[in-house]
Structures are given as structure tokens and as C-alpha cells.
Design an enzyme around this catalytic site. Sequence first.
Site, PDB file in Angstrom:
ATOM      1  N   HIS A 192      50.648   9.703  35.139  1.00  3.92           N
ATOM      2  CA  HIS A 192      50.291   8.732  36.317  1.00  3.92           C
ATOM      3  C   HIS A 192      51.217   7.414  36.487  1.00  3.92           C
ATOM      4  O   HIS A 192      52.055   7.183  36.817  1.00  3.92           O
ATOM      5  CB  HIS A 192      48.937   8.576  36.700  1.00  3.92           C
ATOM      6  CG  HIS A 192      48.571   8.444  38.014  1.00  3.92           C
ATOM      7  ND1 HIS A 192      48.912   8.388  38.917  1.00  3.92           N
ATOM      8  CD2 HIS A 192      46.752   8.346  38.477  1.00  3.92           C
ATOM      9  CE1 HIS A 192      48.545   7.756  40.011  1.00  3.92           C
ATOM     10  NE2 HIS A 192      47.056   8.585  39.486  1.00  3.92           N
TER      11      HIS A 192
ATOM     12  N   ASP B 200      57.738   4.768  40.782  1.00  2.00           N
ATOM     13  CA  ASP B 200      57.723   4.357  39.633  1.00  2.00           C
ATOM     14  C   ASP B 200      59.631   4.117  39.303  1.00  2.00           C
ATOM     15  O   ASP B 200      59.734   3.605  38.211  1.00  2.00           O
ATOM     16  CB  ASP B 200      56.881   4.830  38.195  1.00  2.00           C
ATOM     17  CG  ASP B 200      55.763   5.412  38.280  1.00  2.00           C
ATOM     18  OD1 ASP B 200      55.061   4.164  38.961  1.00  2.00           O
ATOM     19  OD2 ASP B 200      54.742   6.278  38.650  1.00  2.00           O
TER      20      ASP B 200
ATOM     21  N   HIS C 236      57.827  14.889  42.118  1.00  2.00           N
ATOM     22  CA  HIS C 236      55.857  14.485  42.709  1.00  2.00           C
ATOM     23  C   HIS C 236      55.276  16.134  43.006  1.00  2.00           C
ATOM     24  O   HIS C 236      55.997  16.274  43.607  1.00  2.00           O
ATOM     25  CB  HIS C 236      56.271  13.504  43.964  1.00  2.00           C
ATOM     26  CG  HIS C 236      54.816  12.764  44.150  1.00  2.00           C
ATOM     27  ND1 HIS C 236      53.817  13.143  45.141  1.00  2.00           N
ATOM     28  CD2 HIS C 236      54.495  11.500  43.823  1.00  2.00           C
ATOM     29  CE1 HIS C 236      52.732  11.843  44.785  1.00  2.00           C
ATOM     30  NE2 HIS C 236      53.545  11.086  43.988  1.00  2.00           N
TER      31      HIS C 236
END
Length: 428
Positions: free
Chosen positions: A268, A363, A307
Site C-alpha cells: 500500500h 508510487d 493497481h
Amino acid sequence: MTKESVTITDNRTGRTYELPVEDGTIRAMDLRAIKVSEEDFGLMAYDPGYKNTAACRSNITFINGGEGILRYRGYGIEDLAERCTFLEVAYLIIKGELPTADQLADWTDEITHHTFLHENIRRFMEGFRIDAHPMGMFVATVGALSTFYPDAKRIQSPDSRELSMIRLIAKVPTIAAFSYRHGMGLPFVYPLNTLSYPANFLSMVKKIGVETYEPHPDLVRAMDVLFILHADHEQNCSATAMRGVGSSHADPFSATAAAAAALYGPLHGGANEAVLRMLREIGTIDRIPAYIESVKKGEHRLMGFGHRVYKAYDPRARIIKKLAYDVFDVTGKNPLIELAIELESIALSDDYFVSRNLYPNVDFYSGLIYEAMQFPPAFFTVLFGIPRTVGWLAQWEELLKDSEQKIARPRQIYTGIESREFVEMSQR
Ligand code: CMC
């Protein structure tokens, strides 16, 4: 005429059942009527990781994963990132509408005047080991706040909820900054009310040996944009933790600590730290193909890629990629950017990634910016936790106002031994 229902035939009994379809869903509880006998418990849905289960109705954040669309309260992330401040977006997410100038001024004033921590919280933070992970400190300290604000337990009171939300949004940058300074062996810098939310945060983190620390305006703006991009993302793992703990009517500080703990994990919020480690491990552009091959063999994942919801380019990654260059204009280029761009381009032309719809996520590039701004990797998840507190709180408030919500309590398929005779210790 089409009917908004599905008909299920139970091949075990030959019976058929008509289940209403509303908003593209059936009610899982309707499955219970499907039984082989009167004693049968009834059919359940098995869905590890909630991959296909809607657990709430929400009007906060919309994602279209196929087209790469992200909206808060109906406004496109691109517009918000370009034209708003983070506190403006925080107001939008919490209250549902963009603020007027007066509303924003009042909201900013409220947040600004709740940024200080009780001195005992400061002392509590000093008690951590010098090498404590800042995210561990963040989780623990947010949880500890619940003992300082016992009134926050009155979760049915809108005034109490509002005050807790203001306190949390105001104090998380201070907690985050203190967790950083502790690890660096630097004195804590107290909040300064004359600074904006992102500038105050940067000042609490970076100020050393000067009366007032004036961060570069482009870096302040970059911080604000990164906060906006991370503010909410509907029912992700940490929001689910927030709702799960909130559903037991725990106070918001405890629930936020649980959400932050969920964010800590490398699948996460911890992924951007892992991206930098991965880029360093790859080292040079010529080693990318071998690395991609090892990912394809399942030896490791390409961090910052893939994702659960986006099956297209993450719109946040697109904004961050561009933002990276604005930051590098001030800080100098992070040499890993070239490696990251090449890695992205090779992965996106490889059938393994294309066929699985694996694109860069939020990210992939954020860590490069954070590193250029001289934040240590262990601090990256904390930087995510500051703005995401807003999303968690909006999700929590929505949960509490939703009369359909119950305490979160899923079912299981029991796979253990059914029943056995007790064995005395002497005979085991
Ligand atoms: N690298 C290589 N293969 C991958 C990756 C990856 N990063 N992500 C998914 N896959 C493969 C996976 O092996 C599987 O292949 P197969 O069908 O052959 O078994 C397929 O793609 C589907 O993967 P999954 O694990 O079923 O997908 P998921 O929706 O459960 O996982 C994810 C989503 C984000 C956990 C995963 O993509 C991942 O581990 N990514 C790397 C970690 C990362 O960057 N996390 C940050 C997420 S975005 C920020 C946030 O929301 O916190």
C-alpha cells in the site's frame, strides 16, 4: 422490457431465484435464501481481498480504473491539483463542496490553531528509540492522541466529530515532522501560525539554525500538490481499515491509527520506498532487461506498478511525473529518474505488463521527488499519511452517517477439524 434482476438456478435443487439488481450489484444477503434444505445456512459469497464486493455507498471519490479517471466529489484530480491548495481540497473532501473565500479562511484558521501537540505527546515521542521507523512513531502517536481527547469518543455528536477531524488534520504534519526530527537527532520545531499548511510542515522538518525557515515556493507548491494527489482514493486498504475500526464506534484517533497501520505495508503506502530500493538494485539502464525477466519469472514484483483498480495509467502518476521536473529545477535532478523512465518504457512495451494492464501507479515517481527534496525513504509513507488522514476522516464520517452500515464482521469458510475429544496434557 429489460428487468433489473438476475435469475439464479441452483443446480443442487433445481430451484430458481430472482434477485433484484440495484446499481450493478446484488445484495449478498439475498443469496441467503438459496438453500438446499431448511437447516442449510444459505449461500454466501467468497471474496478474499474484497476484489468484487461493494461494502458501502460513497459520494466522496470516483475512480474509473479502465479509463484512468480520479475525481474528488466530482472534480477531476487534474483541475484540483492545478488550481487548488491542499486545505481547499481537504475542505471539499470533508464537507462535499469547494469552500468560498470566507469558508476557506475560517477553515484555514481553525486548522492552523490546532497544530500544536500537548507537551506530553512531545515527551511520548521522545521515548522512542533513536532508530524507530517514523511510520511506527506516526501510527503510535496518532493512536495515543485518543487518550488526550476522551471527548472524541462521542462519535454521535457532529460537533465532537468536527473538532476531532480538525485536530487530526492539523496535528498530523506536526507528528510527522517530529517523527523525522527524532530520527535525525534534531530538536523538534514547533508549528508557526504565519506559514501555510505545506510551508509549516517543511519548516518543522527542515529548519536548522535559522530564525525562520523559508522553503522555496516551488517546493511548497510541490508538497501541496503531492498532498492533494494523496488525499483520498476510495475503498483502499487503509480506508477499509478506517471503516472497519470505525464501524465498532471506536474514537477517530484510534481508527486513524489503524488506517495508518494499514498504509504502512509495502503493498500500500510503503511502495514508493520499495521503488527506490528497486531502482538502486537495478543500478544501470543496461541491467533493466534482466530485471524485467526476473519479474516475469515471479521472483519479485515491479514496485510502483499495477493497481487493484487502475487498469490504465494512474492519473496521479502522470501529474507526479511532470511535477518531478519542477522539483528537479530547484533541487537538481535525481539521477534515478532516467532509470525510472527507461524502466517504464521497457515495461510498457512488454507483453507481460501490457496483457495484465500493469501501469505505473502513484508510487512510481513520488519517491524520486521525495528523495530530491532530501526526505529519507523511511519517511515516504509518513508523507502519504498526512494528506490521506483527510480521506480516512471523510470515509469515517460518511460511514457514521450511513444508516445501512453495521459493525464490519465478515463470514468465513471454516476449514478446521470439526470436533474432537479433549486430550489430557499427560496423553498429548
Ligand atoms: N509486478 C509484476 N507483476 C505484477 C505486479 C507487479 N507490480 N502487480 C501485479 N502483477 C501480476 C500478478 O503477478 C498477477 O499475475 P498472474 O495473473 O499471472 O498471477 C496479475 O498481475 C494480477 O495481480 P494481482 O496480485 O492479482 O493484483 P492485485 O490487484 O491483487 O494487486 C497490487 C494490486 C497493487 C497489490 C499489485 O499490483 C502490486 O503488488 N504492485 C506492486 C506494489 C505497489 O506498487 N503498490 C502500490 C499500489 S498504489 C498505492 C496505494 O494505493 O497504496
